[in-house]
Design a protein around this motif. Structure first.
Motif, PDB file in Angstrom:
ATOM      1  N   VAL A 132     -13.691 -35.526 -54.757  1.00 56.92           N
ATOM      2  CA  VAL A 132     -13.843 -34.025 -54.389  1.00 56.92           C
ATOM      3  C   VAL A 132     -15.475 -33.738 -54.427  1.00 56.92           C
ATOM      4  O   VAL A 132     -15.931 -33.645 -55.397  1.00 56.92           O
ATOM      5  CB  VAL A 132     -13.105 -33.153 -55.492  1.00 56.92           C
ATOM      6  CG1 VAL A 132     -13.140 -31.662 -55.302  1.00 56.92           C
ATOM      7  CG2 VAL A 132     -11.623 -33.818 -55.501  1.00 56.92           C
ATOM      8  N   ASP A 133     -15.672 -33.078 -53.242  1.00 62.08           N
ATOM      9  CA  ASP A 133     -16.885 -32.499 -53.169  1.00 62.08           C
ATOM     10  C   ASP A 133     -16.787 -30.962 -53.432  1.00 62.08           C
ATOM     11  O   ASP A 133     -17.308 -30.456 -54.171  1.00 62.08           O
ATOM     12  CB  ASP A 133     -17.606 -32.497 -51.759  1.00 62.08           C
ATOM     13  CG  ASP A 133     -18.178 -33.977 -51.349  1.00 62.08           C
ATOM     14  OD1 ASP A 133     -18.837 -34.518 -52.212  1.00 62.08           O
ATOM     15  OD2 ASP A 133     -17.505 -34.936 -50.688  1.00 62.08           O
ATOM     16  N   PHE A 134     -15.877 -30.611 -52.956  1.00 57.84           N
ATOM     17  CA  PHE A 134     -15.462 -29.232 -53.120  1.00 57.84           C
ATOM     18  C   PHE A 134     -13.902 -28.775 -52.642  1.00 57.84           C
ATOM     19  O   PHE A 134     -13.615 -29.359 -51.528  1.00 57.84           O
ATOM     20  CB  PHE A 134     -16.366 -28.148 -52.641  1.00 57.84           C
ATOM     21  CG  PHE A 134     -16.528 -27.773 -51.096  1.00 57.84           C
ATOM     22  CD1 PHE A 134     -15.937 -26.831 -50.499  1.00 57.84           C
ATOM     23  CD2 PHE A 134     -17.361 -28.519 -50.323  1.00 57.84           C
ATOM     24  CE1 PHE A 134     -16.028 -26.572 -49.202  1.00 57.84           C
ATOM     25  CE2 PHE A 134     -17.328 -28.246 -49.016  1.00 57.84           C
ATOM     26  CZ  PHE A 134     -16.737 -27.250 -48.449  1.00 57.84           C
ATOM     27  N   VAL A 135     -13.335 -27.747 -53.137  1.00 57.77           N
ATOM     28  CA  VAL A 135     -12.102 -27.408 -52.557  1.00 57.77           C
ATOM     29  C   VAL A 135     -12.200 -25.905 -52.262  1.00 57.77           C
ATOM     30  O   VAL A 135     -12.889 -25.300 -52.339  1.00 57.77           O
ATOM     31  CB  VAL A 135     -10.666 -27.448 -53.629  1.00 57.77           C
ATOM     32  CG1 VAL A 135     -10.587 -29.019 -54.171  1.00 57.77           C
ATOM     33  CG2 VAL A 135     -11.107 -26.836 -55.036  1.00 57.77           C
ATOM     34  N   ARG A 136     -11.227 -25.419 -51.431  1.00 57.57           N
ATOM     35  CA  ARG A 136     -11.360 -24.110 -50.758  1.00 57.57           C
ATOM     36  C   ARG A 136     -10.978 -23.142 -51.823  1.00 57.57           C
ATOM     37  O   ARG A 136     -11.940 -21.929 -52.046  1.00 57.57           O
ATOM     38  CB  ARG A 136      -9.927 -24.046 -50.030  1.00 57.57           C
ATOM     39  CG  ARG A 136      -9.824 -22.826 -49.114  1.00 57.57           C
ATOM     40  CD  ARG A 136      -8.986 -22.825 -47.957  1.00 57.57           C
ATOM     41  NE  ARG A 136      -7.467 -23.181 -48.767  1.00 57.57           N
ATOM     42  CZ  ARG A 136      -6.708 -23.487 -47.814  1.00 57.57           C
ATOM     43  NH1 ARG A 136      -6.705 -23.986 -46.780  1.00 57.57           N
ATOM     44  NH2 ARG A 136      -5.395 -23.655 -48.374  1.00 57.57           N
ATOM     45  N   GLY A 137     -10.322 -23.025 -52.852  1.00 55.66           N
ATOM     46  CA  GLY A 137     -10.161 -21.952 -53.828  1.00 55.66           C
ATOM     47  C   GLY A 137      -9.605 -22.196 -54.954  1.00 55.66           C
ATOM     48  O   GLY A 137      -9.377 -23.325 -55.424  1.00 55.66           O
ATOM     49  N   PRO A 138      -9.317 -21.081 -55.935  1.00 55.06           N
ATOM     50  CA  PRO A 138      -8.777 -21.269 -57.227  1.00 55.06           C
ATOM     51  C   PRO A 138      -7.451 -22.044 -57.434  1.00 55.06           C
ATOM     52  O   PRO A 138      -7.385 -22.943 -58.268  1.00 55.06           O
ATOM     53  CB  PRO A 138      -8.832 -19.834 -57.927  1.00 55.06           C
ATOM     54  CG  PRO A 138      -8.679 -18.959 -56.836  1.00 55.06           C
ATOM     55  CD  PRO A 138      -9.245 -19.619 -55.591  1.00 55.06           C
ATOM     56  N   LEU A 139      -6.478 -21.870 -56.511  1.00 56.33           N
ATOM     57  CA  LEU A 139      -5.360 -22.576 -56.684  1.00 56.33           C
ATOM     58  C   LEU A 139      -5.651 -24.171 -56.438  1.00 56.33           C
ATOM     59  O   LEU A 139      -5.214 -24.874 -57.555  1.00 56.33           O
ATOM     60  CB  LEU A 139      -4.393 -22.098 -55.756  1.00 56.33           C
ATOM     61  CG  LEU A 139      -2.818 -22.874 -55.563  1.00 56.33           C
ATOM     62  CD1 LEU A 139      -2.113 -22.819 -56.935  1.00 56.33           C
ATOM     63  CD2 LEU A 139      -2.076 -22.436 -54.470  1.00 56.33           C
ATOM     64  N   SER A 140      -6.477 -24.479 -55.637  1.00 55.38           N
ATOM     65  CA  SER A 140      -6.573 -25.928 -55.416  1.00 55.38           C
ATOM     66  C   SER A 140      -7.326 -26.419 -56.767  1.00 55.38           C
ATOM     67  O   SER A 140      -6.990 -27.577 -57.200  1.00 55.38           O
ATOM     68  CB  SER A 140      -7.182 -26.334 -54.095  1.00 55.38           C
ATOM     69  OG  SER A 140      -6.493 -25.929 -53.218  1.00 55.38           O
ATOM     70  N   ILE A 148     -11.915 -38.220 -49.159  1.00 57.93           N
ATOM     71  CA  ILE A 148     -13.000 -37.117 -49.474  1.00 57.93           C
ATOM     72  C   ILE A 148     -12.718 -36.038 -49.135  1.00 57.93           C
ATOM     73  O   ILE A 148     -12.237 -35.797 -48.026  1.00 57.93           O
ATOM     74  CB  ILE A 148     -14.355 -37.704 -48.481  1.00 57.93           C
ATOM     75  CG1 ILE A 148     -14.858 -38.865 -48.353  1.00 57.93           C
ATOM     76  CG2 ILE A 148     -15.598 -36.600 -48.698  1.00 57.93           C
ATOM     77  CD1 ILE A 148     -15.467 -39.505 -49.802  1.00 57.93           C
ATOM     78  N   ILE A 149     -12.635 -35.205 -50.135  1.00 61.58           N
ATOM     79  CA  ILE A 149     -12.183 -33.843 -50.042  1.00 61.58           C
ATOM     80  C   ILE A 149     -13.234 -32.762 -49.755  1.00 61.58           C
ATOM     81  O   ILE A 149     -14.127 -32.556 -50.649  1.00 61.58           O
ATOM     82  CB  ILE A 149     -11.161 -33.230 -51.292  1.00 61.58           C
ATOM     83  CG1 ILE A 149     -10.209 -34.327 -51.632  1.00 61.58           C
ATOM     84  CG2 ILE A 149     -10.769 -31.914 -51.249  1.00 61.58           C
ATOM     85  CD1 ILE A 149      -9.316 -34.195 -52.623  1.00 61.58           C
ATOM     86  N   PHE A 150     -13.438 -32.294 -48.836  1.00 63.61           N
ATOM     87  CA  PHE A 150     -14.537 -31.247 -48.338  1.00 63.61           C
ATOM     88  C   PHE A 150     -14.188 -30.052 -48.048  1.00 63.61           C
ATOM     89  O   PHE A 150     -14.288 -29.647 -46.776  1.00 63.61           O
ATOM     90  CB  PHE A 150     -15.374 -32.030 -47.203  1.00 63.61           C
ATOM     91  CG  PHE A 150     -16.957 -31.665 -47.340  1.00 63.61           C
ATOM     92  CD1 PHE A 150     -17.682 -32.238 -48.175  1.00 63.61           C
ATOM     93  CD2 PHE A 150     -17.211 -30.882 -46.274  1.00 63.61           C
ATOM     94  CE1 PHE A 150     -19.013 -31.956 -48.098  1.00 63.61           C
ATOM     95  CE2 PHE A 150     -18.895 -30.598 -46.109  1.00 63.61           C
ATOM     96  CZ  PHE A 150     -19.419 -31.137 -46.980  1.00 63.61           C
ATOM     97  N   GLY A 151     -13.367 -29.470 -48.987  1.00 65.46           N
ATOM     98  CA  GLY A 151     -12.903 -27.844 -48.496  1.00 65.46           C
ATOM     99  C   GLY A 151     -11.383 -27.997 -48.517  1.00 65.46           C
ATOM    100  O   GLY A 151     -10.839 -26.619 -48.476  1.00 65.46           O
ATOM    101  N   SER A 152     -10.701 -29.010 -48.368  1.00 68.77           N
ATOM    102  CA  SER A 152      -9.291 -28.801 -48.231  1.00 68.77           C
ATOM    103  C   SER A 152      -8.461 -28.128 -49.412  1.00 68.77           C
ATOM    104  O   SER A 152      -9.014 -28.105 -50.561  1.00 68.77           O
ATOM    105  CB  SER A 152      -8.484 -30.306 -48.011  1.00 68.77           C
ATOM    106  OG  SER A 152      -9.315 -30.745 -46.718  1.00 68.77           O
ATOM    107  N   GLY A 153      -7.281 -27.737 -49.322  1.00 68.13           N
ATOM    108  CA  GLY A 153      -6.541 -26.879 -50.134  1.00 68.13           C
ATOM    109  C   GLY A 153      -5.329 -27.590 -50.558  1.00 68.13           C
ATOM    110  O   GLY A 153      -4.810 -28.610 -49.942  1.00 68.13           O
ATOM    111  N   ALA A 154      -4.881 -27.481 -51.719  1.00 63.57           N
ATOM    112  CA  ALA A 154      -3.503 -28.102 -52.246  1.00 63.57           C
ATOM    113  C   ALA A 154      -2.367 -27.288 -51.657  1.00 63.57           C
ATOM    114  O   ALA A 154      -2.756 -25.960 -51.563  1.00 63.57           O
ATOM    115  CB  ALA A 154      -3.573 -27.873 -53.693  1.00 63.57           C
ATOM    116  N   HIS A 155      -1.374 -27.670 -51.573  1.00 61.27           N
ATOM    117  CA  HIS A 155      -0.051 -26.939 -51.084  1.00 61.27           C
ATOM    118  C   HIS A 155       0.603 -25.999 -52.298  1.00 61.27           C
ATOM    119  O   HIS A 155       1.241 -25.021 -51.856  1.00 61.27           O
ATOM    120  CB  HIS A 155       1.221 -27.981 -50.314  1.00 61.27           C
ATOM    121  CG  HIS A 155       0.766 -28.367 -49.234  1.00 61.27           C
ATOM    122  ND1 HIS A 155      -0.236 -29.734 -49.308  1.00 61.27           N
ATOM    123  CD2 HIS A 155       0.762 -27.964 -48.036  1.00 61.27           C
ATOM    124  CE1 HIS A 155      -0.374 -29.888 -47.997  1.00 61.27           C
ATOM    125  NE2 HIS A 155       0.393 -29.126 -47.195  1.00 61.27           N
ATOM    126  N   ALA A 156       0.616 -26.737 -53.436  1.00 58.13           N
ATOM    127  CA  ALA A 156       1.668 -25.984 -54.537  1.00 58.13           C
ATOM    128  C   ALA A 156       1.148 -26.718 -55.951  1.00 58.13           C
ATOM    129  O   ALA A 156       0.273 -27.605 -55.827  1.00 58.13           O
ATOM    130  CB  ALA A 156       2.945 -26.393 -54.305  1.00 58.13           C
TER     131      ALA A 156
END
Length: 155
Positions: A79-87, A60-68
């Protein structure tokens, strides 16, 4: 459901990652356990840990971000939501999945209305580069330095 967050080592901590324990307990009291069939990923750039540590678990992804950019959507991600545009871009999601870093709720979880603002500027580096030399530098510039390795409540 297990709560996953990055934990540097036994003799170190990182403010941002440690917030997970307090924020999610505040919103979901007594909800998490150690059952890793379903794993909750909240604050942090931690999505690569899903494939490494929980390849067969529902994530369950609740705001986490991707590394690269190499980070891709996995079949077990919900995915409920992610942190930003890169993710959002890395995972191939639409813009409606991008909200913000979940740490934005700090004022709700840690209401501190009685603290008087002392500093015009403050700086908190990533925990991996925090050191006394950096602290001295920022203090010499008149900028309040916050060490992310300190206890959540002292910060």
């Amino acid at each position: 459901m297990k709560l996953h967050y990055y934990q540097p080592s036994e003799d170190s901590s990182n403010f941002g990652d440690e917030l997970n324990k307090y924020i999610w307990e505040y919103y979901f009291p007594n909800f998490f356990d150690e059952d890793d069939q379903v794993v909750f990923f909240g604050i942090g750039t931690i999505l690569r840990a899903a494939k490494k540590f929980y390849p067969a678990s529902k994530i369950i992804i609740f705001g986490s971000g991707a590394h690269a950019p190499s980070q891709k959507m996995e079949p077990n991600f919900e995915v409920d939501f992610v942190r930003g545009p890169l993710s959002t871009q890395c995972l191939g999601l639409t813009k409606d999945h991008w909200i913000t870093d979940p740490a934005i709720v700090i004022p709700d979880v840690f209401p501190n209305n009685s603290v008087k603002k002392e500093f015009r500027y403050s700086y908190m580096p990533h925990y991996s580069v925090a050191n006394s030399t950096l602290e001295k530098l920022f203090k010499s510039l008149g900028i309040h330095y916050i060490d992310p390795r300190e206890d959540v409540f002292s910060i």
